[in-house]
Motif scaffolding. Structure first.
Motif, PDB file in Angstrom:
ATOM      1  N   PRO A 266       0.803  -1.221   0.000  1.00 47.89           N
ATOM      2  CA  PRO A 266       0.000   0.000   0.000  1.00 47.89           C
ATOM      3  C   PRO A 266       0.843   1.282   0.000  1.00 47.89           C
ATOM      4  O   PRO A 266       0.288   2.363   0.124  1.00 47.89           O
ATOM      5  CB  PRO A 266      -0.822  -0.133   1.297  1.00 47.89           C
ATOM      6  N   TYR A 267       2.163   1.165  -0.123  1.00 52.30           N
ATOM      7  CA  TYR A 267       3.006   2.371  -0.123  1.00 52.30           C
ATOM      8  C   TYR A 267       4.276   2.139  -0.929  1.00 52.30           C
ATOM      9  O   TYR A 267       4.678   0.999  -1.164  1.00 52.30           O
ATOM     10  CB  TYR A 267       3.361   2.789   1.312  1.00 52.30           C
ATOM     11  N   ASP A 268       4.899   3.264  -1.341  1.00 51.44           N
ATOM     12  CA  ASP A 268       6.175   3.233  -2.060  1.00 51.44           C
ATOM     13  C   ASP A 268       7.341   3.341  -1.081  1.00 51.44           C
ATOM     14  O   ASP A 268       7.287   4.139  -0.129  1.00 51.44           O
ATOM     15  CB  ASP A 268       6.287   4.450  -2.999  1.00 51.44           C
ATOM     16  N   ALA A 269       8.409   2.601  -1.330  1.00 48.52           N
ATOM     17  CA  ALA A 269       9.674   2.817  -0.621  1.00 48.52           C
ATOM     18  C   ALA A 269      10.176   4.220  -0.953  1.00 48.52           C
ATOM     19  O   ALA A 269       9.826   4.782  -2.001  1.00 48.52           O
ATOM     20  CB  ALA A 269      10.709   1.789  -1.063  1.00 48.52           C
ATOM     21  N   THR A 270      11.017   4.789  -0.096  1.00 48.64           N
ATOM     22  CA  THR A 270      11.583   6.109  -0.402  1.00 48.64           C
ATOM     23  C   THR A 270      12.388   6.068  -1.699  1.00 48.64           C
ATOM     24  O   THR A 270      12.315   6.994  -2.508  1.00 48.64           O
ATOM     25  CB  THR A 270      12.449   6.607   0.773  1.00 48.64           C
ATOM     26  N   VAL A 271      13.142   4.986  -1.916  1.00 46.93           N
ATOM     27  CA  VAL A 271      13.896   4.861  -3.172  1.00 46.93           C
ATOM     28  C   VAL A 271      12.935   4.900  -4.364  1.00 46.93           C
ATOM     29  O   VAL A 271      13.165   5.611  -5.353  1.00 46.93           O
ATOM     30  CB  VAL A 271      14.739   3.561  -3.193  1.00 46.93           C
ATOM     31  N   THR A 272      11.826   4.171  -4.268  1.00 44.74           N
ATOM     32  CA  THR A 272      10.840   4.147  -5.350  1.00 44.74           C
ATOM     33  C   THR A 272      10.276   5.564  -5.582  1.00 44.74           C
ATOM     34  O   THR A 272      10.169   6.020  -6.724  1.00 44.74           O
ATOM     35  CB  THR A 272       9.683   3.192  -4.983  1.00 44.74           C
ATOM     36  N   ARG A 273       9.937   6.218  -4.480  1.00 42.61           N
ATOM     37  CA  ARG A 273       9.362   7.569  -4.588  1.00 42.61           C
ATOM     38  C   ARG A 273      10.357   8.522  -5.255  1.00 42.61           C
ATOM     39  O   ARG A 273      10.010   9.295  -6.140  1.00 42.61           O
ATOM     40  CB  ARG A 273       8.978   8.082  -3.201  1.00 42.61           C
ATOM     41  N   ARG A 274      11.632   8.441  -4.824  1.00 40.39           N
ATOM     42  CA  ARG A 274      12.627   9.351  -5.403  1.00 40.39           C
ATOM     43  C   ARG A 274      12.811   9.075  -6.893  1.00 40.39           C
ATOM     44  O   ARG A 274      13.005   9.999  -7.677  1.00 40.39           O
ATOM     45  CB  ARG A 274      13.963   9.205  -4.681  1.00 40.39           C
ATOM     46  N   LEU A 275      12.770   7.806  -7.281  1.00 40.78           N
ATOM     47  CA  LEU A 275      12.886   7.471  -8.709  1.00 40.78           C
ATOM     48  C   LEU A 275      11.718   8.076  -9.480  1.00 40.78           C
ATOM     49  O   LEU A 275      11.902   8.694 -10.528  1.00 40.78           O
ATOM     50  CB  LEU A 275      12.910   5.954  -8.895  1.00 40.78           C
ATOM     51  N   ARG A 276      10.515   7.902  -8.951  1.00 41.84           N
ATOM     52  CA  ARG A 276       9.328   8.449  -9.640  1.00 41.84           C
ATOM     53  C   ARG A 276       9.430   9.968  -9.754  1.00 41.84           C
ATOM     54  O   ARG A 276       9.153  10.541 -10.806  1.00 41.84           O
ATOM     55  CB  ARG A 276       8.055   8.100  -8.869  1.00 41.84           C
ATOM     56  N   GLU A 277       9.832  10.615  -8.639  1.00 45.06           N
ATOM     57  CA  GLU A 277       9.925  12.078  -8.643  1.00 45.06           C
ATOM     58  C   GLU A 277      11.010  12.576  -9.592  1.00 45.06           C
ATOM     59  O   GLU A 277      10.948  13.705 -10.071  1.00 45.06           O
ATOM     60  CB  GLU A 277      10.202  12.592  -7.222  1.00 45.06           C
ATOM     61  N   ALA A 278      12.013  11.728  -9.857  1.00 47.58           N
ATOM     62  CA  ALA A 278      13.091  12.103 -10.778  1.00 47.58           C
ATOM     63  C   ALA A 278      12.750  11.750 -12.222  1.00 47.58           C
ATOM     64  O   ALA A 278      13.597  11.880 -13.114  1.00 47.58           O
ATOM     65  CB  ALA A 278      14.387  11.407 -10.376  1.00 47.58           C
ATOM     66  N   GLY A 279      11.521  11.283 -12.468  1.00 44.24           N
ATOM     67  CA  GLY A 279      11.104  10.957 -13.828  1.00 44.24           C
ATOM     68  C   GLY A 279      11.722   9.684 -14.379  1.00 44.24           C
ATOM     69  O   GLY A 279      11.708   9.436 -15.584  1.00 44.24           O
ATOM     70  N   VAL A 280      12.284   8.848 -13.497  1.00 47.10           N
ATOM     71  CA  VAL A 280      12.858   7.580 -13.944  1.00 47.10           C
ATOM     72  C   VAL A 280      11.714   6.600 -14.211  1.00 47.10           C
ATOM     73  O   VAL A 280      10.766   6.520 -13.427  1.00 47.10           O
ATOM     74  CB  VAL A 280      13.828   7.018 -12.883  1.00 47.10           C
ATOM     75  N   VAL A 281      11.801   5.886 -15.310  1.00 51.03           N
ATOM     76  CA  VAL A 281      10.730   4.983 -15.742  1.00 51.03           C
ATOM     77  C   VAL A 281      10.990   3.586 -15.185  1.00 51.03           C
ATOM     78  O   VAL A 281      11.961   2.933 -15.575  1.00 51.03           O
ATOM     79  CB  VAL A 281      10.666   4.942 -17.288  1.00 51.03           C
ATOM     80  N   ILE A 282      10.139   3.133 -14.268  1.00 44.31           N
ATOM     81  CA  ILE A 282      10.347   1.820 -13.647  1.00 44.31           C
ATOM     82  C   ILE A 282       9.703   0.745 -14.535  1.00 44.31           C
ATOM     83  O   ILE A 282       8.485   0.673 -14.658  1.00 44.31           O
ATOM     84  CB  ILE A 282       9.783   1.786 -12.214  1.00 44.31           C
ATOM     85  N   LEU A 283      10.565  -0.080 -15.169  1.00 42.76           N
ATOM     86  CA  LEU A 283      10.078  -1.086 -16.119  1.00 42.76           C
ATOM     87  C   LEU A 283       9.412  -2.258 -15.404  1.00 42.76           C
ATOM     88  O   LEU A 283       8.476  -2.859 -15.910  1.00 42.76           O
ATOM     89  CB  LEU A 283      11.253  -1.644 -16.928  1.00 42.76           C
ATOM     90  N   GLY A 284       9.931  -2.603 -14.220  1.00 37.66           N
ATOM     91  CA  GLY A 284       9.387  -3.760 -13.517  1.00 37.66           C
ATOM     92  C   GLY A 284      10.284  -4.132 -12.365  1.00 37.66           C
ATOM     93  O   GLY A 284      11.199  -3.391 -11.996  1.00 37.66           O
ATOM     94  N   LYS A 285      10.013  -5.317 -11.808  1.00 38.46           N
ATOM     95  CA  LYS A 285      10.679  -5.759 -10.589  1.00 38.46           C
ATOM     96  C   LYS A 285      11.576  -6.959 -10.915  1.00 38.46           C
ATOM     97  O   LYS A 285      11.150  -7.883 -11.629  1.00 38.46           O
ATOM     98  CB  LYS A 285       9.629  -6.148  -9.541  1.00 38.46           C
TER      99      LYS A 285
END
Lengths: 99, 501
Positions: B104-123
């Protein structure tokens, strides 16, 4: 002499809430015995006058103001629950048959 | 047209930011590559096509409207290790226990990636709960090394390292508790960095050994790793062990290193990390790397760190002890797997049966080992002694860094071993972490950078560089200078095209 017996491994599994099988006990007892042999090496240099390190960064308590902040909703908190009822986690009975 | 999957992250970012290509095009190229080759590699546990394309469209939209890119790597695709939570996207940690869990939440690393416009392809795939050195302990099958698919891609972050080597992603995130970023980097010919402990937030990183776990950047070049490092690092109030200090200037250091001059840098060769147990080809590759550092102007001396040989046994007490406590959270009550909830079993029985069904052999071994090491009567002899060794290792590092700026060693004693070779022999498996563990125990920064191919088997070898805590920038200066002198490596990898079923 072995470090750890099969019975001790069975006891550890019980403490750790792992319902291991008889076959696993045979395998794990041998492997844990071997691993304990190898890791016991730390005793060679761990003299009395050496202080222990629990953490790489010296830690002090971190304080913050006790203010209400956004958090998970009840629905979010329950979203991964194996079972929920009336907005709560539903758990199996706590006491065994004999109790 | 250029094959977009062959570009570095910085090259891709430049093209996207100049609007020569779109982030959507770059993302689709990588999604297509994953579809084509991942059947043979198994680097990904989950591909988030919709989420990735939505993130890419957002970057393209902002650029089209004339806004500045939100970070130097905005629009660049990335593979995220499946131990970091992603809101609404599966996070399994390679375990059956979390098979269908949607955090139900993003890790801080995940959040920072999203905020930096990095495209998360998958896990990406990993040893279960990050316990392992081969990715064979994943409940979802092993990842294969793109250099030789009969061999391991390292672990625990084998999915992340393999995704880079297979050109499925130009950037990846790993986590390193005893070497899980650096050893996979070494055996796949990629770059991996374990930042200083506390440099990157652990909030939302599913805990294995809290005093050791650290997330970090993985890439195909040192500069790319630095760019990613700056995006994910920095203080986070959500992690009480996060360091409240400026992020070391890693990008500046990488750019300085690329000039190829190490004049004035003192390099120490760790005397204890050679000899018996080290593959001759790895040893020769390491010696050639040291000679190259000298050619670049560095002053090289041998340094003895006598307690480093006790790091491995200390680690295999400390990490299991912390894991036995951390994994107690998987109790079948609040989230994750639950079995045998049929009305006839008590909560305690459901807990034991669920943990038996949900955990693999290595996780069970470590939980029991930790339970043993922490039990009264054995605590002083095992866990207590291991904590003292931790002090001795920190002292060895302090003494060494009074004489030199960085230490170097092979990253791991051998090249990639065959899948299945060590899986039933835990002690043989643990040896893969021999050289990487000291930096975890002391909490300082360390990197693995490719040092070419072993002359006896043609497989990649890694050079490990270690720096004091908070001096992560030194890794990047030395690593980038060495990388540019050594020349490219991944263009020698066998082609995977058309391998998928």
């Amino acid at each position: 002499m072995s470090n750890i017996s099969r019975d001790e491994v069975a006891h550890l599994a019980k403490l750790a809430r792992l319902a291991v099988t008889e076959k696993e006990l045979d395998v794990f007892a041998g492997q844990l015995d071997q691993i304990l042999d190898a890791v016991a090496k730390v005793g060679e240099v761990a003299a009395d006058d050496i202080p222990p390190t629990s953490h790489a960064v010296p830690l002090t308590n971190v304080f913050r103001a006790d203010e209400i902040r956004p958090s998970l909703s009840q629905e979010q908190a329950l979203s991964g629950a194996p079972a929920a009822e009336e907005g709560r986690f539903r758990v199996p009975r706590i006491l065994g048959e004999e109790q | 047209m250029t094959d977009l999957t062959r570009l570095t992250a910085s090259e891709l970012a430049a093209k996207i930011h100049k609007q020569e290509i779109t982030s959507v095009e770059a993302t689709k190229a990588h999604l297509d590559r994953i579809a084509e080759v991942d059947g043979a590699v198994n680097a990904f546990l989950h591909v988030d096509t919709e989420g990735a394309l939505a993130a890419a469209r957002k970057v393209d939209g902002d650029l089209a409207e004339g806004r500045e890119p939100v970070s130097p790597i905005a629009g660049v695709p990335l593979a995220l290790k499946d131990v970091l939570t992603t809101k609404g996207v599966p996070t399994t940690c390679g375990s059956k226990t979390l098979e269908n869990w949607l955090p139900p939440y993003d890790a801080t690393v995940t959040r920072r990636l999203r905020e930096a416009g990095v495209v998360i392809l998958g896990k990406t795939n990993m040893d279960e709960f990050a316990m392992g050195s081969s990715t064979e302990n994943s409940a979802y099958g092993p990842t294969r090394n793109p250099w030789d698919r009969e061999r391991i891609p390292g672990g625990s972050g084998g999915g992340s390292s393999a995704s880079l080597a297979a050109f499925e992603a130009p950037l990846a995130i790993g986590t390193d508790t005893g070497g899980s970023i650096r050893q996979p980097a070494a055996v796949t010919g990629t770059v991996g960095v374990k930042p200083t402990y506390g440099g990157v937030s652990r909030y939302g990183l599913v805990a294995f050994s809290s005093s050791l776990d650290q997330a970090g950047p993985c890439a195909r070049s040192v500069l790319d790793a630095a760019l990613l490092h700056e995006v994910i690092a920095g203080h986070d109030p959500m992690d009480s062990t996060s360091i409240d200090a400026p992020v070391p200037p890693v990008v500046t250091a990488a750019r300085a290193g690329l000039k190829g001059d190490l004049t004035g840098v003192k390099v120490g060769v760790v005397a204890e990390f050679s000899g018996e147990g080290y593959q001759p080809g790895v040893q020769r590759s390491f010696e050639a790397a040291v000679a190259q550092l000298k050619d670049l102007g560095a002053e090289v001396v041998e340094v003895s760190c006598p307690n480093f040989t006790y790091a491995l046994p200390a680690y295999y007490l400390i990490a299991p002890s912390e894991c036995s406590s951390n994994l107690a959270r998987f109790d079948a009550m609040r989230y994750g797997l639950r079995v045998a909830d049929d009305g006839t079993h008590s909560a305690e029985e459901v807990m034991s049966l669920t943990r038996e069904a949900g955990f693999g052999a290595e996780v069970k071994r470590r939980i029991m080992l930790g339970t043993y090491a922490l039990s009264s009567g054995y605590y002083d002899a095992y866990y207590g002694s291991a904590q003292k060794v931790r002090t001795l290792i920190t002292r060895d590092f302090s003494a060494a860094f009074e004489k030199v700026d960085v230490l170097v060693s092979p990253t791991t004693p051998t090249t990639a071993f065959k899948i299945g070779e060590r899986v039933d022999d835990p002690l043989a498996m643990y040896l893969a972490d021999l050289c990487t563990i000291p930096a975890n125990l002391a909490g300082n920064a360390a990197m693995s950078v490719p040092s070419g191919l072993s002359d006896e088997d043609g497989l990649p070898v890694g050079l490990q560089i270690m720096a004091p805590a908070l001096a992560d920038d030194r890794l990047y200066r030395v690593g980038a200078a060495y990388e540019v002198a050594r020349g490219p490596l991944l263009d020698r990898i066998p082609e995977l095209k058309g391998v998928s079923a």
